[in-house]
Design an enzyme around this catalytic site. Structure first.
Site, short mmCIF file in Angstrom:
data_model
loop_
_atom_site.label_atom_id
_atom_site.label_comp_id
_atom_site.label_asym_id
_atom_site.label_seq_id
_atom_site.Cartn_x
_atom_site.Cartn_y
_atom_site.Cartn_z
CG ASP A 113 -2.00 -1.02 1.19
OD1 ASP A 113 -1.95 -1.91 0.33
OD2 ASP A 113 -2.92 -0.92 2.02
CG ASP A 114 0.16 3.70 2.37
OD1 ASP A 114 -0.98 3.32 2.03
OD2 ASP A 114 0.50 3.86 3.55
CG HIS A 165 -4.61 2.67 -0.25
ND1 HIS A 165 -5.45 1.93 0.56
CD2 HIS A 165 -3.61 3.10 0.57
CE1 HIS A 165 -4.97 1.94 1.81
NE2 HIS A 165 -3.86 2.64 1.83
CG HIS A 169 -3.28 7.00 3.06
ND1 HIS A 169 -3.38 6.92 4.44
CD2 HIS A 169 -2.97 5.75 2.65
CE1 HIS A 169 -3.13 5.68 4.82
NE2 HIS A 169 -2.89 4.95 3.75
CG HIS A 262 2.36 -0.02 4.27
ND1 HIS A 262 2.04 -0.93 5.25
CD2 HIS A 262 1.28 0.77 4.11
CE1 HIS A 262 0.80 -0.69 5.67
NE2 HIS A 262 0.32 0.34 5.00
ZN LIG Z 1 -2.52 2.95 3.41
#
Ligand SMILES: [Zn+2]
Length: 298
Positions: A113-114, A165, A169, A262
């Site tokens: 993620d991210d 996502h 965020h 991540h």
């Molecule tokens: Zn995230």
């Protein structure tokens, strides 16, 4: 005599020309043999795409921009790559489970993620995934895609799967309905604009969602998930400690683990050993393209 010599020279010269031409031909042939597969993809789209493309206004630009990148990015492995059939879905506990009896249950889903943030980390993740012939979902944020469109393209071109996502965020549960929808749909759009296809998977930041967010995902044909195995790589206890990331995943390991990781340096460092350990315990990596919508009765 002079005439004879000059004839001999001429004959020699002819042989030389023939030989060198032959040599050139041969090396051309060798080159061709080596790149036969990519050559077909250079010529094929340029010749056939305009004829079969429904939108003639775009064809020239597409043929011109698409073909070179295709030939560079498409190694031979991709030519034989078969897109898997739907075999799994995400259940209510966000585990990956088979759609039918007889399909391997001992699988995990890898997710990052991210990102996309940095070339070096993206390379590290992609190389390790390739080494283990594993596919993962990269759940990206819109503002990062906007800043690093080339990284998104690389992830996609190397056969990994892009997930949504949200743009910023933020905690979407705290947003009003219109803002939450925009957070999701703007990512669908920028990803399509960048790689030519929309994400099929959605994960809300912090795993924080509500009915409305489920509806937004459904409206966008997005498969909604949080995770079922958190590596805790984001936690300060894991910082610079790849061994902690590995241990956290192994401690929670179960069939269908949906593993949250991540784009972080210690996760990049941990990945090779982590994937080896998972393989060592008999788990295989689900190709996200094999994940379908959940059956209706759920
Ligand atoms: Zn995230």
């Amino acid at each position: 005599m002079i005439h004879l010599i000059s004839k001999k020279i001429a004959a020699l010269a002819t042989v030389c020309i023939l030989l060198s031409a032959c040599g050139q031909l041969q090396s051309e042939q060798e080159k061709n043999n080596k790149v036969t597969s990519s050559n077909t993809s250079i010529t094929a789209p340029a010749v056939t795409e305009p004829a079969s493309n429904a939108d003639p206004s775009n064809t020239e630009a597409e043929a011109a921009t698409d073909s070179p990148s295709k030939t560079i990015q498409e190694p031979e492995a991709n030519e034989t790559e078969v897109i898997p059939e739907f075999q799994y879905h995400i259940n209510k506990a966000y585990n990956v489970v088979p759609n039918e009896e007889g399909i391997d249950k001992k699988v995990v889903l890898l997710t990052f993620d991210d990102g996309p943030k940095e070339q070096e980390m993206v390379n590290g993740l992609l190389d390790t995934l390739d080494k283990h012939q594993a596919k993962a979902i990269f759940f990206v944020n819109g503002y990062r895609v906007k800043a690093n469109p080339d990284l998104l393209k690389q992830i996609h071109d190397r056969g990994q799967i892009i997930g949504n996502h949200s743009w910023d965020h933020i905690d979407l549960k705290k947003e009003n309905s219109d803002n939450a929808r925009k957070q999701v749909e703007d990512v669908q759009q920028i990803v399509e604009d960048t790689i030519g296809e929309r994400p099929r998977f959605f994960r809300p930041p912090f795993g924080s969602g509500n009915e409305n967010l489920h509806k937004i995902a459904e409206d966008n044909s997005l498969i909604y998930m949080t995770w079922s195995n958190g590596s805790l790589d984001w936690d300060s206890k894991s910082k610079n400690k790849p061994e902690v990331v590995i241990q956290n995943v192994m401690d929670q390991l179960h069939n269908g683990s949906n593993i949250l990781m991540h784009e972080l340096p210690w996760t990049v460092e941990a990945l090779d050993e982590l994937l080896s350990k998972l393989e060592g315990q008999g788990y295989s990596f689900v190709d996200p393209r094999a994940i379908s919508e959940a059956p209706k009765e759920q």
